[in-house]
Design an enzyme around this catalytic site. Structure first.
Site, short mmCIF file in Angstrom:
data_model
loop_
_atom_site.label_atom_id
_atom_site.label_comp_id
_atom_site.label_asym_id
_atom_site.label_seq_id
_atom_site.Cartn_x
_atom_site.Cartn_y
_atom_site.Cartn_z
CG ASP A 89 -17.57 -0.65 -3.52
OD1 ASP A 89 -17.45 -1.65 -2.39
OD2 ASP A 89 -18.32 0.20 -3.88
CG PHE A 95 -25.11 1.44 -2.65
CD1 PHE A 95 -25.35 2.26 -2.39
CD2 PHE A 95 -24.03 0.97 -1.59
CE1 PHE A 95 -25.65 3.08 -0.83
CE2 PHE A 95 -23.95 1.70 0.05
CZ PHE A 95 -24.95 2.50 0.11
CE LYS A 129 -21.33 -2.31 3.75
NZ LYS A 129 -22.18 -1.67 2.84
C1 LIG Z 1 -22.04 -0.66 1.94
C2 LIG Z 1 -21.20 -0.29 0.54
C3 LIG Z 1 -20.28 1.13 0.78
C4 LIG Z 1 -20.26 1.78 1.33
O1 LIG Z 1 -19.59 1.32 2.58
P1 LIG Z 1 -19.96 2.52 4.26
O2 LIG Z 1 -19.35 1.74 5.07
O3 LIG Z 1 -21.89 2.34 4.27
O4 LIG Z 1 -19.26 3.73 3.83
C5 LIG Z 1 -19.49 1.27 -0.67
N1 LIG Z 1 -19.73 0.06 -1.79
C6 LIG Z 1 -20.79 -0.97 -1.59
C7 LIG Z 1 -20.84 -2.43 -2.86
C8 LIG Z 1 -21.15 -1.79 -0.20
O5 LIG Z 1 -22.20 -2.63 -0.26
#
Ligand SMILES: *Cc1c(COP(=O)(O)O)cnc(C)c1O
Length: 411
Positions: free
Chosen positions: A225, A140, A254
């Site tokens: 990520d 994700f 985040k």
């Molecule tokens: C939440 C998340 C995203 C996307 O972040 P947004 O601010 O919602 O665009 C990407 N990668 C990971 C691992 C996430 O948990």
């Protein structure tokens, strides 16, 4: 006004792209939130780990308020007196030469992919526009069209094609297959050190280290990520530190916004980041003074309050206590630091009814990937508050399921 008034408003006027737990929150403080009817809840989702510092951390609020009185937005057409300080603070904190500031997680991932591709064509000599990046099943990374192009979740893609080419998908947690997938056009590997949305999936030990070795060996970019796993969540400031597997490109988001503002970033060393020239990439809000002030405060608080250490100690405790609960419903309990998933056996339905029952008892969590209830409280949580939660989680995981609608198998 009662909850249904607000839920109906969203139902009528908002796009239906979420299915929230039916709780309408109007106030938050540290690990607690209150709904419009005055009920109090312990927040164990933390806005998917964007609230590592808790709700409305006083130090972050102060910095935000002070900055509101001075300057909020300039665009990158001009310099501002905070962006450089934020970039320096973040670069030194995470151990990279340079920072690219963005706003949301998906934007940061997109930006990292652009940087990696450009690096591949201009520095690494891969045939122009022919490169591929290896990603992992269950990933994700956000919701843009390019990012969902390499999702393995049907719903994330359904109806959104045509998709962006240039990605190969490896099975989860298997470094050897990734090695086999590498060809002369492969320019990088993009993974989450722990898959959060994918169901709190922790790869086998040594996996991150193996990916580091493979990337170095093939001179391709290792991209992590850490939007969800970074900034203390897993018990280290960055999850890569568990295996000393520092990526070439680190993606944060985040919690970088301290729970108050969207702030994301891509980090890399000069050799990589310098492929971006003026005009190559941009963002109107990225790196604005408000974001920069908040980002600095967010890092300061993480360090001052040793939130990584708290996550490690309290996470070990929480995980152990959850594993000790003898429940017929639970298939697996896993995680690292304060990123924990409780997987419900399929024969008892999804994790959703468990989360709804917990909400009634004053605990907010959310199912991910149907079967997994994710527990990821703000890192400022206290042990007593974890114990308070454990009593309620114990109750929900051990009491009989009466309502036939709650589960396929009624006990
Ligand atoms: C939440 C998340 C995203 C996307 O972040 P947004 O601010 O919602 O665009 C990407 N990668 C990971 C691992 C996430 O948990």
């Amino acid at each position: 006004m009662n909850s249904s008034y607000f839920m109906n408003l969203e139902e009528k006027y908002g796009a239906h792209n979420y299915k929230p737990i039916p709780v309408v929150i109007e106030r938050g403080e540290r690990v607690w939130v209150w709904d419009v009817e005055g009920n109090r809840y312990l927040d164990m989702l933390s806005a998917y780990s964007a609230l590592n510092h808790g709700h409305r951390h006083p130090k972050i609020l102060k910095v935000l308020k002070d900055q509101l009185e001075k300057l909020t937005l300039t665009s990158r057409a001009f310099y501002n007196d905070l962006l450089g300080k934020f970039e320096q603070r973040l670069a030194e904190f995470a151990g990279y030469d340079k920072v690219l500031p963005m706003n949301t997680g998906a934007e940061a991932v997109e930006s990292a992919l652009k940087i990696a591709r450009k690096w591949a064509y201009y520095k690494r000599g891969i045939t122009m526009n022919q490169g591929n990046i290896i990603v992992v099943e269950g990933n994700f990374h956000g919701r843009t069209i390019t990012i969902v192009s390499f999702s393995t979740e049907d719903q994330y893609k359904d109806g959104f094609g045509p998709f962006t080419p240039g990605f190969k998908v490896a099975p989860f947690g298997d470094a050897r297959v990734i090695r086999d997938l590498i060809d002369d056009k492969t320019l990088g590997i993009l993974v989450e050190p722990i898959q959060g949305e994918g169901g709190v999936r922790v790869p086998p030990e040594g996996y991150l280290k193996d990916l580091r070795a493979i990337s170095s060996e093939h001179k391709i970019l290792l991209m992590f990520d850490e939007i969800q796993t970074g900034l203390g969540r897993t018990g280290k400031m960055f999850a890569w530190q568990w295996e000393d597997a520092k990526p070439d490109v680190l993606i944060l988001g985040k919690a970088l916004g301290g729970g108050v503002y969207p702030v994301s970033a891509v980090l890399a060393n000069d050799e990589i980041m310098d492929v971006l020239k003026p005009g190559d990439h941009g963002s109107t809000f990225g790196g604005n003074p408000l974001a920069a002030a908040v980002g600095i405060a967010a890092i300061d608080v993480l360090v001052e309050e040793k939130l990584d250490q708290r996550a490690k100690e309290l996470g070990e405790y929480f995980l152990r206590q959850l594993r000790d609960i003898k429940s017929d419903y639970v298939k697996d309990v896993r995680g690292k630091g304060l990123l924990i998933g409780v997987e419900i056996k399929k024969e008892y339905g999804t994790a959703r009814p468990f989360c709804e029952k917990l909400a009634k008892l004053g605990i907010l969590c959310k199912e991910t990937h149907d079967q997994v209830a994710r527990f990821a409280p703000p890192l400022v949580i206290k042990k007593e508050e974890i114990d308070w939660a454990l009593e309620r989680i114990y109750k929900v995981l051990t009491e009989p399921i009466y309502n036939k609608g709650d589960a396929k198998k009624v006990v």
